[in-house]
Design an enzyme around this catalytic site. Structure first.
Site, mmCIF file in Angstrom:
data_model
loop_
_atom_site.group_PDB
_atom_site.id
_atom_site.type_symbol
_atom_site.label_atom_id
_atom_site.label_comp_id
_atom_site.label_asym_id
_atom_site.label_seq_id
_atom_site.Cartn_x
_atom_site.Cartn_y
_atom_site.Cartn_z
ATOM 1 N N GLN A 347 -64.037 40.521 60.529
ATOM 2 C CA GLN A 347 -62.809 40.307 59.548
ATOM 3 C C GLN A 347 -63.131 40.274 58.831
ATOM 4 O O GLN A 347 -64.302 40.089 58.019
ATOM 5 C CB GLN A 347 -62.648 37.584 59.436
ATOM 6 C CG GLN A 347 -61.743 37.274 59.488
ATOM 7 C CD GLN A 347 -61.965 35.807 59.292
ATOM 8 O OE1 GLN A 347 -62.749 35.006 59.521
ATOM 9 N NE2 GLN A 347 -60.934 35.454 60.108
ATOM 10 N N THR A 517 -67.893 35.185 57.500
ATOM 11 C CA THR A 517 -68.303 34.994 58.434
ATOM 12 C C THR A 517 -68.737 35.271 60.243
ATOM 13 O O THR A 517 -69.439 35.501 60.854
ATOM 14 C CB THR A 517 -69.775 33.809 58.301
ATOM 15 O OG1 THR A 517 -69.178 32.756 59.772
ATOM 16 C CG2 THR A 517 -70.061 33.599 57.166
ATOM 17 N N HIS A 518 -67.476 35.285 60.074
ATOM 18 C CA HIS A 518 -66.995 35.277 61.490
ATOM 19 C C HIS A 518 -66.456 36.124 62.648
ATOM 20 O O HIS A 518 -65.606 37.136 62.901
ATOM 21 C CB HIS A 518 -65.239 34.613 61.443
ATOM 22 C CG HIS A 518 -65.050 33.422 60.569
ATOM 23 N ND1 HIS A 518 -64.214 33.761 59.549
ATOM 24 C CD2 HIS A 518 -66.076 32.403 60.645
ATOM 25 C CE1 HIS A 518 -64.209 32.110 58.705
ATOM 26 N NE2 HIS A 518 -65.122 32.113 59.359
ATOM 27 N N ILE A 519 -67.838 37.117 62.725
ATOM 28 C CA ILE A 519 -67.563 38.324 64.137
ATOM 29 C C ILE A 519 -66.852 37.673 65.589
ATOM 30 O O ILE A 519 -67.419 36.337 65.904
ATOM 31 C CB ILE A 519 -69.462 38.304 64.431
ATOM 32 C CG1 ILE A 519 -70.560 37.242 64.584
ATOM 33 C CG2 ILE A 519 -69.371 38.553 62.843
ATOM 34 C CD1 ILE A 519 -71.686 37.341 64.277
ATOM 35 N N ASN A 520 -67.157 38.396 66.516
ATOM 36 C CA ASN A 520 -65.965 37.795 67.079
ATOM 37 C C ASN A 520 -66.469 39.255 68.238
ATOM 38 O O ASN A 520 -66.306 40.264 67.702
ATOM 39 C CB ASN A 520 -64.782 37.105 67.359
ATOM 40 C CG ASN A 520 -63.633 38.173 66.651
ATOM 41 O OD1 ASN A 520 -63.329 39.141 66.803
ATOM 42 N ND2 ASN A 520 -64.081 38.324 64.676
#
Lengths: 591, 459
Positions: A347, A517-520
């Site tokens: 993100q 921080t939003h890895i996905n």
């Protein structure tokens, strides 16, 4: 030789949000449920007790609540032709550990998903034609609709006591809420939090600019709240220590404040801490999971037999467990074959500090993780992307989360970086500084993926997970577009000067600096086993008694904070296990 | 000379007669009368289990991590440590060889089958009120519903002469009223049920009634306004349960009392400290009718004499001072720093989450031990089916010295309309000596400690 434990019906790997939800929902059916947590046990008191937990050095600088990278970490590179190196200091993203997981240190921003984002590929083709999709972009639908998930978004919000204002209740547009959101079945459980000064200015300015601002949904309680499990939240006092911190006040929704007290009363549930799971075991056919193998704090190895295995650990650990357990085929960027590790996304965040005159009080000594006003005119496909030539979108918000000396006090451009000049600027600006941000989706690309590092192993002897990821032009063009919007809003808010960071074409992912921080992604959900790892019920295509939860099932990045969607997907998976799988174990979607 | 000898003889005779009389009393074993009707009655084990819940037997007879009813729980009394006994039906170490008359003798007179005496820490003083039928069902449950555990009793930590138990016979003569509960006929069934429970099985007076010189409860029959008027016990101050406006339940409704017993929390206050265990083990499991009956009875208790007691008259003077930035007392400043986040500047807390301090009987009790103990040690609400969270307040004893805590407690006792006496550093010091050693004992996750096997993987 591993010691073989007494079998359980369900073993859950990881005891954060998704593990707690799944444990509760399955324990309610009477099944014996065991959660294995790699980190320590923790609870509001004593672990997050005031004043010890609000220690900026321990939590923000030294990441006290996050994964210990000296035990196990990832290696990172920007491109598949680079050599990946181990990540030795947390900066860009924040893997939680311990009971409660990332549900302890999250901010509380609690969004759903835009209905279009779950079928972005179809939507783009319908509106802009297939050629609009860049050739290296691996856009794919999620195999699930917003309407299917709606009851589960609702459940998670009512578990968390989310504070917000509905904009669309069963198709009826409600003044003051998000006019773009998918229809919801009812109002939020709690009204919005009181707007702090940044949000007041943001709402006024965006309204003047023709936008429709509304309160950011926050799982920081605005009132005392008792959830359907009977768990009690107290209202947020705006102490300004949410992100990176455990909540001192029973105000921020976490597994500890919303689920665990009720779960701990159930005799058929148990959990073990400091148990690091090495792999999911399968039988000789490779089609059935038999349990998991884990190592305890003393280094002893155990085998835990179970009828159902649920991966509910942090994103990175879930993906790696699929790889080390040899379930499914690891993605190969050269051939495009394999699914595990495919569509790893992140993100982006563009962040602008606003400095006001000394009569405009922002008071950054207070705030809350989820409090703020936002606009969604440029979210998902809420606007015409044709002229802008990019796919994706995001939110623009004026949040006020609280600032402190160790976390960094912003100062205007041109301020000396140390000494009396810096001190003077801090003194003059601390009470008069706000921040606005754009948080943007990051699409899936052929060259952005996860696999196992060929060189580096962790303390358990397991190959580290290797990240290959960099910003791509489509996303950077989007960031430049948002940069202009931020600039206009900042000026309209009356800032006397602005400084910040807006990603532009040519910029690479900086792994050292905090950004969203939003890895996905990496074990994408979908309707096609050739491009996804789990079906729409989050059930492994390959091993039908294995369920994989977490943001790793996202098919691509979204503009929202992921927790609302992650929690709803866990409730959705649990509901389908209860209603369908338990009655007739086996693949819930024919292959 | 002879007169002198006669005198000595006479004196000796008196001593002998005295000793014989005392011995007769000490060795006297009351024989409970079991009526024919009772002997014919078929005991109900299930009902007996509920009687055990009402009597909260488990609280004193089950040690931490121990087997149910196997005893061994230490009780720090002012005269030394007493350990509870094994009351499982084990024949060697428990009550497996008891007959029903043996059981009744113990429950009503504190006398064991061998004629030994139990300390009145065992509330036979209250259990004497319990009906024949309840005792019979309870006995049936203890014999047939509880698993036998071989667990020898622990030796008490009392020093001579208090370690001698025979003088308890004299104590019984002087202070023990072994009469049954007598219903007050003009009052309704609910009131009588409440009175029966409060005076008998739930033995509220054991903690809430003040004690006299020989540690006897000053009233066990509810006939005077000292009954349940608040006490001091083991570093805490069980509150006044009578109708006083300040330190009593004068402002609580029947529903409020029932709710706090059922869930551990109501709109006025929340339960912490020793009472939290009572809620956790006993009152949360009481039937709605019984909880309501208890509340109905308590609400009819007129206020205790006012002298020396706190007053309460809601006032916004404190919040006005705070909002004007003029609350500069050390106690007030500590409150703003460490307490106001939850209990709020208004002292009103947050409904069902953070207890009110304004008008809270635990804050206002004449003896401030409970308030001091909570500030020093923190507190955790009971985890109940209706309110599972068990919200906890962190300890502040590590952070604030005795004088600080005294100033903070005094501020709390004198703000928002609270009118209780100031607290001294000396009082804090005394409570600290009692409660801080227990800080070392973990007080985590009441419901889950047995489920955490940190890294062991063996359970």
């Amino acid at each position: 030789m591993a010691t073989v434990n007494k079998p359980v019906d369900v073993v859950i790997v990881g005891f954060g949000w998704t593990g707690a939800i799944m444990a509760m929902e399955l324990a309610q059916t009477g099944l014996s449920v065991l959660a294995l947590e790699r980190g320590k046990d923790q609870d509001t008191v004593p672990d997050f007790a005031y004043p010890k937990v609000v220690d900026e050095i321990a939590q923000s600088a030294r990441n006290g609540l996050l994964q210990n990278l000296s035990q196990t970490t990832v290696t990172i590179r920007h491109d598949k032709n680079d050599r990946a190196l181990p990540y030795r200091q947390i900066g860009s993203f924040k893997p939680g550990t311990g009971v409660g997981g990332a549900g302890i240190h999250w901010s509380g921003v609690h969004s759903r998903v835009m209905p279009d984002e779950l079928r972005m590929k179809s939507r783009v083709i319908e509106r802009y034609g297939e050629k609009f999709i860049p050739p290296d972009m691996q856009l794919q639908d999620w195999g699930i609709t917003y309407d299917e998930l709606e009851p589960h978004f609702d459940r998670f919000e009512y578990t968390c006591g989310t504070s917000g204002k509905a904009g669309n209740i069963m198709g009826k547009i409600i003044e003051g809420g998000n006019p773009f959101e998918g229809p919801r079945s009812r109002e939020y459980p709690l009204p919005p939090l009181i707007d702090p000064p940044t949000s007041v200015l943001f709402a006024k300015a965006t309204k003047e600019l023709g936008y429709k601002p509304f309160a950011l949904p926050a799982s920081n309680a605005s009132r005392p709240y008792k959830n359907p499990y009977g768990c009690q939240l107290g209202p947020c006092n705006f102490c300004g220590f949410c992100s990176d911190y455990g909540c001192i006040n029973y105000s921020k929704a976490s597994p500890q404040t919303t689920i665990l007290p009720a779960l701990y009363r159930m005799p058929n549930f148990s959990y073990r801490t400091e148990c690091h799971v090495l792999k999911v075991n399968t039988d000789s056919t490779g089609k059935k999971a038999t349990g998991v193998t884990y190592v305890d704090a003393k280094g002893a190895e155990f085998e835990q037999p179970a009828s159902i295995v649920v991966l509910a650990a942090f994103h990175l650990h879930n993906v790696r467990l699929m790889m080390t357990s040899k379930i499914g085929q690891i993605y190969n960027p050269d051939t495009g074959e394999g699914t595990v590790g495919r569509n790893f996304c992140y993100q982006m965040i563009d962040s602008v500090n606003l400095f006001f005159d000394n009569k405009t009080y922002i008071n950054q000594f207070m705030g809350a993780g989820g409090v703020g006003q936002e606009i969604e005119e440029y979210m998902a496909d809420n606007f015409d992307h044709g002229p802008e030539n990019f796919i994706g979108g995001g939110v623009i918000w004026g949040r006020q989360t609280g600032n402190g000396p160790v976390r960094g006090i912003p100062v205007p451009k041109g301020t000396p970086t140390w000494g009396s000049g810096w001190k003077q600027a801090v003194k003059e600006n601390f009470l008069h500084t706000g921040r606005i941000e754009a948080q943007l989706s990051n699409m899936a690309y052929k060259g952005c993926f996860l696999d196992l590092d060929p060189t580096y192993k962790d303390v358990y002897g397991t190959p580290m997970l290797r990240m290959t990821l960099n910003w791509q032009d489509n996303d950077l063009r989007m960031s430049e577009f948002f940069g202009k919007k931020l600039d206009a809003i900042g000026k309209a808010m009356g800032a006397t000067s602005m400084s910040g960071r807006v990603l532009k074409r040519g910029d690479s992912w900086d792994t050292r600096a905090y950004q969203s921080t939003h890895i996905n992604g990496g074990t994408a959900m979908g309707a096609d086993p050739k491009t996804s790892v789990v079906n729409k019920y989050l059930q492994s295509w390959d091993v039908s008694n294995l369920f994989v939860l977490g943001a790793n099932v996202f098919a691509h990045g979204i503009g929202y904070n992921p927790t609302g969607l992650v929690g709803a997907l866990a409730y959705w998976a649990a509901a389908n296990i209860r209603s369908t799988y338990l009655k007739n174990p086996g693949p819930m979607v024919p292959v | 000379m002879s007169r002198m000898r006669n005198g000595l003889l006479g004196l000796s005779a008196l001593v002998v007669v005295g000793v014989v009389a005392v011995a007769a009393v000490a060795l006297h074993k009351p024989e409970p009368q079991i009526s024919d009707a009772l002997a014919q009655r078929k005991p109900d084990v299930t009902r007996g289990a509920y009687v055990a819940v009402l009597g909260d037997c488990v609280a004193c007879h089950t040690s931490k991590d121990g087997k149910p009813f196997a005893g061994g729980v230490p009780f720090e009394t002012p005269v030394g440590t007493v350990y509870s006994s094994n009351i499982t039906p084990d024949k060697d170490t428990g009550i497996g060889t008891y007959t029903f008359p043996d059981f009744v003798r113990l429950m009503r007179f504190g006398v064991t089958p061998s004629g030994g005496r139990v300390y009145p820490a065992m509330p036979y003083t209250a259990y004497a009120k319990v009906s024949d039928e309840d005792l019979q069902d309870l006995f049936a449950y203890m014999q047939h519903g509880v698993t036998a555990e071989n667990a020898p009793s622990r030796k008490d930590g009392m020093t001579w002469p208090l370690s001698m138990r025979w003088p308890l016979a004299l104590w019984n003569i002087a202070f023990h009223d072994d009469s049954r509960f007598v219903p007050d006929v003009p009052k309704d069934t609910a009131w009588n049920r409440g009175a029966y429970l409060v005076q008998g099985l739930t033995h509220c007076g054991t903690c809430h009634t003040p004690r006299g010189i020989a540690l006897q409860e000053k009233d066990v029959n509810g006939t005077s306004n000292l009954f349940l008027s608040g006490s001091v016990l083991d570093g805490s101050s069980p509150i006044n349960l009578r109708g006083n406006i300040g330190d009593g339940l004068g402002r609580w409704s029947v529903g409020d009392i029932a709710e706090v017993l059922k869930t551990g929390v109501n709109i006025h206050s929340a339960i912490a400290g020793p009472m939290a265990e009572v809620v956790e083990h006993s009152t949360q499991y009481m039937s709605d009718d019984d909880v309501k009956a208890v509340a109905i009875y308590l609400k009819t208790l007129p206020p205790a004499p006012d002298e020396g007691r706190a007053t309460f008259a809601a006032s916004d003077a404190t919040i006005k001072t705070v909002l004007a930035g003029k609350e500069t007392s050390p106690g007030g400043r500590m409150f703003m720093d460490s307490c106001a986040a939850c209990h709020r500047e208004s002292g009103k807390g947050e409904t069902l989450a953070f207890p009110k301090l304004a008008g809270n009987p635990s804050v206002l009790s004449a003896d401030p031990s409970s308030l001091i103990a909570i500030i020093l040690n923190g507190a955790r609400l009971p985890s109940t089916a209706g309110a599972p969270t068990g919200l906890a307040m962190p300890p502040f004893g590590w952070r604030y010295g005795d004088a600080d805590v005294a100033q903070l407690a005094s501020f709390v006792r004198a703000s928002w309309g609270n009118g209780a006496s100031a607290v001294t550093a000396d009082e804090v010091s005394k409570v600290r000596a009692r409660v801080e050693p227990s800080r070392a004992k973990a007080q985590p996750l009441a419901a889950s400690t047995d489920r955490v096997t940190a890294g062991a993987g063996s359970r």
